[in-house]
Design a protein around this motif. Structure first.
Motif, PDB file in Angstrom:
ATOM      1  N   LEU A 253       0.844  -1.182   0.000  1.00  0.00           N
ATOM      2  CA  LEU A 253       0.000   0.000   0.000  1.00  0.00           C
ATOM      3  C   LEU A 253       0.886   1.241   0.000  1.00  0.00           C
ATOM      4  O   LEU A 253       1.774   1.373   0.838  1.00  0.00           O
ATOM      5  N   LEU A 254       0.652   2.123  -0.955  1.00  0.00           N
ATOM      6  CA  LEU A 254       1.426   3.358  -1.045  1.00  0.00           C
ATOM      7  C   LEU A 254       1.039   4.291   0.103  1.00  0.00           C
ATOM      8  O   LEU A 254      -0.134   4.574   0.307  1.00  0.00           O
ATOM      9  N   LYS A 255       2.034   4.756   0.827  1.00  0.00           N
ATOM     10  CA  LYS A 255       1.804   5.709   1.926  1.00  0.00           C
ATOM     11  C   LYS A 255       2.522   7.007   1.595  1.00  0.00           C
ATOM     12  O   LYS A 255       3.740   7.024   1.405  1.00  0.00           O
TER      13      LYS A 255
ATOM     14  N   SER B   9       5.378  14.657  -7.672  1.00  0.00           N
ATOM     15  CA  SER B   9       4.007  14.147  -7.752  1.00  0.00           C
ATOM     16  C   SER B   9       4.000  12.648  -7.476  1.00  0.00           C
ATOM     17  O   SER B   9       4.989  11.955  -7.697  1.00  0.00           O
ATOM     18  N   THR B  10       2.858  12.166  -6.982  1.00  0.00           N
ATOM     19  CA  THR B  10       2.728  10.760  -6.612  1.00  0.00           C
ATOM     20  C   THR B  10       1.387  10.211  -7.079  1.00  0.00           C
ATOM     21  O   THR B  10       0.490  10.963  -7.448  1.00  0.00           O
ATOM     22  N   LEU B  11       1.256   8.900  -7.018  1.00  0.00           N
ATOM     23  CA  LEU B  11      -0.065   8.305  -7.102  1.00  0.00           C
ATOM     24  C   LEU B  11      -0.824   8.698  -5.833  1.00  0.00           C
ATOM     25  O   LEU B  11      -0.242   9.178  -4.867  1.00  0.00           O
ATOM     26  N   SER B  12      -2.119   8.482  -5.839  1.00  0.00           N
ATOM     27  CA  SER B  12      -2.924   8.846  -4.668  1.00  0.00           C
ATOM     28  C   SER B  12      -2.491   8.065  -3.437  1.00  0.00           C
ATOM     29  O   SER B  12      -2.122   6.885  -3.520  1.00  0.00           O
ATOM     30  N   ASN B  13      -2.532   8.736  -2.307  1.00  0.00           N
ATOM     31  CA  ASN B  13      -2.241   8.087  -1.038  1.00  0.00           C
ATOM     32  C   ASN B  13      -3.139   6.869  -0.858  1.00  0.00           C
ATOM     33  O   ASN B  13      -4.316   6.885  -1.216  1.00  0.00           O
ATOM     34  N   TYR B  14      -2.573   5.796  -0.321  1.00  0.00           N
ATOM     35  CA  TYR B  14      -3.267   4.538  -0.052  1.00  0.00           C
ATOM     36  C   TYR B  14      -3.684   3.794  -1.328  1.00  0.00           C
ATOM     37  O   TYR B  14      -4.659   3.036  -1.316  1.00  0.00           O
TER      38      TYR B  14
END
Length: 341
Positions: free
Chosen positions: A102-104, A122-127
Motif C-alpha cells: 500500500l502506497l503511503k 508528484s505521486t499516485l494517490s495516497n493509499y
C-alpha cells in the motif's frame, strides 16, 4: 546562473542551453548532446567534428546545482521504505515500488516540497494498492540549474517529516468471519458474503482462519466474535448493520470492542462499523452492500488494516471527499474517482 556564448575549448564545466544535432547524410539525424548536458574535456573533439566552434551555455554560480544532481537529491528526499529510485533524465527521477503493498504518502510534506521554487514532485494517490516495479512517484526541477539553498530547504522538510513516500507491505493476516442473519443460519437463503469477503482477504495476502454462522441474536454474535478473535488478527462481521428491529450486530460488536466509528460518509457503505478489541484485534462491521456492490468502503479501509495501520475516526471521515461511487455500468475501480479525494 548566466547564459553566454563561449568558444568550445572554454566550455568545459558549463551547461548546454540547447540540443546539438548530429547529421550523417544518408544514415542518421539525431541528438548528439542534449540540453542540460555538462560539457567535459572528452566532448571537445566531437563538438568540433560537428562543426561547433562556439556554444551557448549556462555559467554556473558556486551555489548552483545541475538539474540531474538536483533530481537525484530530490529522489532520495522523497523515497522511504520499499521504494527504488531511477537514474535522472533531464532531471526527472522516477520512484518505483520495491514490493507489493500500500502506497503511503505524507501529503503535508509533499505539499511543502511543491511550495519550493523550481521543485516538482508528484505521486499516485495516497493509499493506492501498488505492485512491485510499478511507478509510484516522480520528481524534478524545472530549470537547468537550481540554487543549492532550495535543496537545503527540501532536506529540512524531509528531516522534520520523516519518510514522504513509502510502500507498506501487506501482512499475512488471519481473518475470521462471523456471518449473521437468521435466514442464512437456518438455510433459508444462500450465504453470499463468504465468497466475496474471502476474495478480498486473499487478494491482499491474507487467509480465512475461522468462519461461523449465527442468527440475529446479540449474545450469540458476541460469543462468535470472541471465538474468532482468539485465533484471528481481524474479525469481519457481516449483516445486521442497519436500524431494523432484527439488526443487533452493532450492539454485539460494541459489547466486546471499542467502536471507533459507526456510520461512514462513503456510499456504498454508510452503515459501516470500525472497532478494536483490547488486544488491538480489528473488528469490522460490514453492511449488506458488502455482498452485492462491486466496491464499498471495505475496499478503502481493509487494505490499510492489512498493512497494520490502526484506523482512526478521522480517517473514516476524510473519506467523504471521493467517497461517492458512481456505480458505472462497467466498474473501473481502482482506476476511477472512488476513494481518491
Amino acid at each position: 546562473m548566466r547564459s553566454k556564448k563561449v568558444k568550445v575549448e572554454d566550455a568545459i564545466g558549463t551547461i548546454l542551453c540547447h540540443d546539438i544535432t548530429e547529421i550523417v547524410p544518408g544514415e542518421k539525424k539525431g541528438r548528439a548532446f542534449k540540453k542540460g548536458h555538462k560539457i567535459t574535456s572528452e566532448d571537445i573533439d566531437k563538438l568540433r567534428r560537428l562543426g561547433k566552434n562556439h556554444l551557448q551555455v549556462v555559467d554556473m554560480d558556486p551555489d548552483d546545482v545541475h538539474e540531474d544532481e538536483a533530481g537525484i537529491f530530490l529522489g532520495k528526499i522523497l523515497s522511504g521504505k520499499n521504494v527504488e529510485v531511477s537514474e535522472p533524465s533531464e532531471s526527472r527521477v522516477n520512484l518505483f515500488a520495491a514490493a507489493d503493498g500500500l502506497l503511503k504518502v505524507n501529503v503535508d510534506a509533499l505539499m511543502a516540497l511543491n511550495t519550493l521554487e523550481d521543485v516538482v514532485a508528484s505521486t499516485l494517490s495516497n493509499y493506492t494498492i501498488v505492485r512491485k516495479g510499478e511507478m509510484i512517484a516522480g520528481t524534478k526541477v524545472t530549470p537547468l540549474v537550481v540554487k543549492g539553498q532550495i535543496l537545503k530547504e527540501a532536506g529540512k522538510i524531509r528531516k522534520e517529516a520523516g519518510e514522504i513516500v513509502s510502500v507498506l507491505p501487506f501482512k499475512a493476516l488471519k481473518a475470521g468471519m462471523v456471518i449473521t442473519g437468521t435466514e442464512v443460519y437456518k438455510g433459508l437463503i444462500k450465504d453470499a458474503f463468504r465468497p466475496v469477503l474471502t476474495e478480498k482477504v486473499e487478494k491482499l495476502g491474507g487467509s480465512v482462519a475461522h468462519v461461523s454462522y449465527v442468527p440475529d441474536d446479540e449474545e450469540m454474535i458476541k460469543n462468535k466474535i470472541l471465538e474468532a478473535a482468539a485465533v484471528c488478527d481481524v474479525v469481519l462481521v457481516s449483516g445486521g448493520m442497519a436500524v431494523d428491529a432484527d439488526d443487533v450486530t452493532p450492539k454485539a460488536i460494541a459489547s466486546v470492542a471499542e467502536v471507533i466509528k459507526y456510520g461512514s460518509p462513503v456510499l456504498p457503505g454508510a452503515m459501516f462499523l470500525m472497532a478494536y478489541m483490547n488486544d488491538d484485534t480489528a473488528v469490522i462491521g460490514i453492511p449488506a452492500c458488502g455482498m452485492y456492490a462491486k466496491v464499498t468502503i471495505l475496499d478503502l479501509i481493509y487494505p490499510r488494516v492489512a498493512v497494520g495501520e490502526r484506523i482512526r475516526k478521522e480517517d473514516i471521515i476524510r473519506l467523504a471527499n471521493g467517497g461517492l461511487c458512481r456505480r458505472c455500468e462497467s466498474c473501473h475501480y481502482p482506476n476511477c474517482s472512488f476513494g481518491r479525494g
